[in-house]
Design an enzyme around this catalytic site. Structure first.
Site, PDB file in Angstrom:
ATOM      1  N   LYS A   1      -0.721   4.841   4.529  1.00 33.13           N
ATOM      2  CA  LYS A   1      -1.562   3.865   5.229  1.00 33.13           C
ATOM      3  C   LYS A   1      -0.971   3.580   6.601  1.00 33.13           C
ATOM      4  O   LYS A   1       0.195   3.193   6.728  1.00 33.13           O
ATOM      5  CB  LYS A   1      -1.698   2.574   4.416  1.00 33.13           C
TER       6      LYS A   1
ATOM      7  N   HIS B   1       0.834  -1.201   0.000  1.00 29.36           N
ATOM      8  CA  HIS B   1       0.000   0.000   0.000  1.00 29.36           C
ATOM      9  C   HIS B   1       0.869   1.253   0.000  1.00 29.36           C
ATOM     10  O   HIS B   1       2.078   1.193   0.230  1.00 29.36           O
ATOM     11  CB  HIS B   1      -0.933   0.025   1.215  1.00 29.36           C
TER      12      HIS B   1
END
Length: 234
Positions: A135, A131
Site C-alpha cells: 500500500k 495494511h
C-alpha cells in the site's frame, strides 16, 4: 455487463474473479504503464490503479460516457476536478475509500459514536490502521474517511495528523505489515477506561464484492454518488 478493470494488481484480479462469478464479462484489463486503451468497450469501469494515474483513468471514462467506480486512494487533491468533469459530461461516478460493505457500515457506526462522545471531553480519540506493505499511501483513505467522520460529528476535533496529536487533532498511526488486508481501529481513552471500535478485513473479497455491486448499481444512472447511495444507508 461488460466491465473494464483499470489496475490489474491483486485487487484487480480479485474483482475479475467475482465479476465473472456474478455473470459479467471483463472486456478490458489495464495494467501499470498501459495508456493506450479503448475504454468504450466497457459498460462500466472499475479503477483500482495507483494515485499517479487514477485521475487520468477517471477522466478518460467520463469523457467517453463510461460510468466509473474508483477505489484508488491518494489522488483526492483532484477529486473536485473529477466531480466537475462528471457533471459537465453528465456522467456517472462513484469514489469510495473502501468498498467493503462492512466498512461502510463501520463508517456510520463511527459517526454515531463520535456524536455520542462529543460531550464527554475526558475521552481522547486516536486511530490506527494496518495494511499490507504494497500500500503506497499513508494513512489509508479509509482512515482519513473515519477521521473526517469524527471531525464532522465531534466538536473537539478539527483536523487529523499522521503520528501527531494535540487537543484538537486526531492522531493516526499507520503500520505496514506483510499480507494484512486492512485493519482500522478507533479508540476513545480516558483515565478510567477505553472504548474501542474496530474493523478487520480477513481478505480482499469484501472490497472486491462491494466494487462489483457498486458497478452493477450505477448502470444507467447519472451523477456523483457514494457507497451510502449504493447501500441506501446514512
Amino acid at each position: 455487463m461488460n466491465i473494464a478493470l483499470l489496475g490489474y494488481g491483486k485487487m484487480g484480479k480479485t474483482i475479475e474473479q467475482i465479476a465473472i462469478k456474478r455473470g459479467h464479462n471483463v472486456v478490458l484489463t489495464v495494467d501499470k504503464g498501459d495508456t493506450d486503451y479503448d475504454i468504450t468497450k466497457a459498460d462500466v469501469a472499475i479503477d483500482f490503479s495507483i494515485p499517479s494515474v487514477a485521475f487520468d483513468n477517471i477522466s478518460k471514462c467520463l469523457n467517453n460516457n463510461v460510468p466509473v467506480i474508483s477505489g484508488t486512494t491518494g489522488w483526492l487533491d483532484r477529486y473536485d476536478e473529477a466531480v466537475a468533469l462528471c457533471k459537465e459530461k453528465k456522467g456517472a461516478f462513484i469514489y469510495a475509500s473502501n468498498y467493503s460493505l462492512g466498512v461502510n457500515i463501520f463508517f456510520e457506526l463511527n459517526k454515531t459514536l463520535a456524536k455520542m462522545m462529543s460531550a464527554l471531553k475526558q475521552y481522547n480519540v486516536s486511530m490506527e490502521e494496518i495494511h499490507h506493505t504494497q500500500k503506497l499511501d499513508a494513512p489509508s483513505g479509509t482512515a482519513i474517511s473515519l477521521a473526517n467522520g469524527i471531525i464532522d460529528q465531534h466538536s473537539n476535533y478539527d483536523a487529523w495528523k499522521l503520528d501527531e496529536s494535540d487537543n484538537t487533532t486526531i492522531p493516526i498511526v499507520a503500520k505496514r505489515i506483510e499480507d494484512v488486508p486492512g485493519t482500522h481501529t478507533v479508540d476513545y481513552s480516558s483515565e478510567v477506561d477505553t472504548i474501542t471500535i474496530e474493523h478487520i478485513a480477513h481478505n480482499r473479497q469484501g472490497f472486491a464484492l462491494g466494487a462489483v455491486i457498486a458497478a452493477e448499481w450505477i448502470a444507467d444512472k447519472t451523477g456523483v454518488f457514494t457507497m451510502n447511495d449504493v447501500l441506501n444507508i446514512g
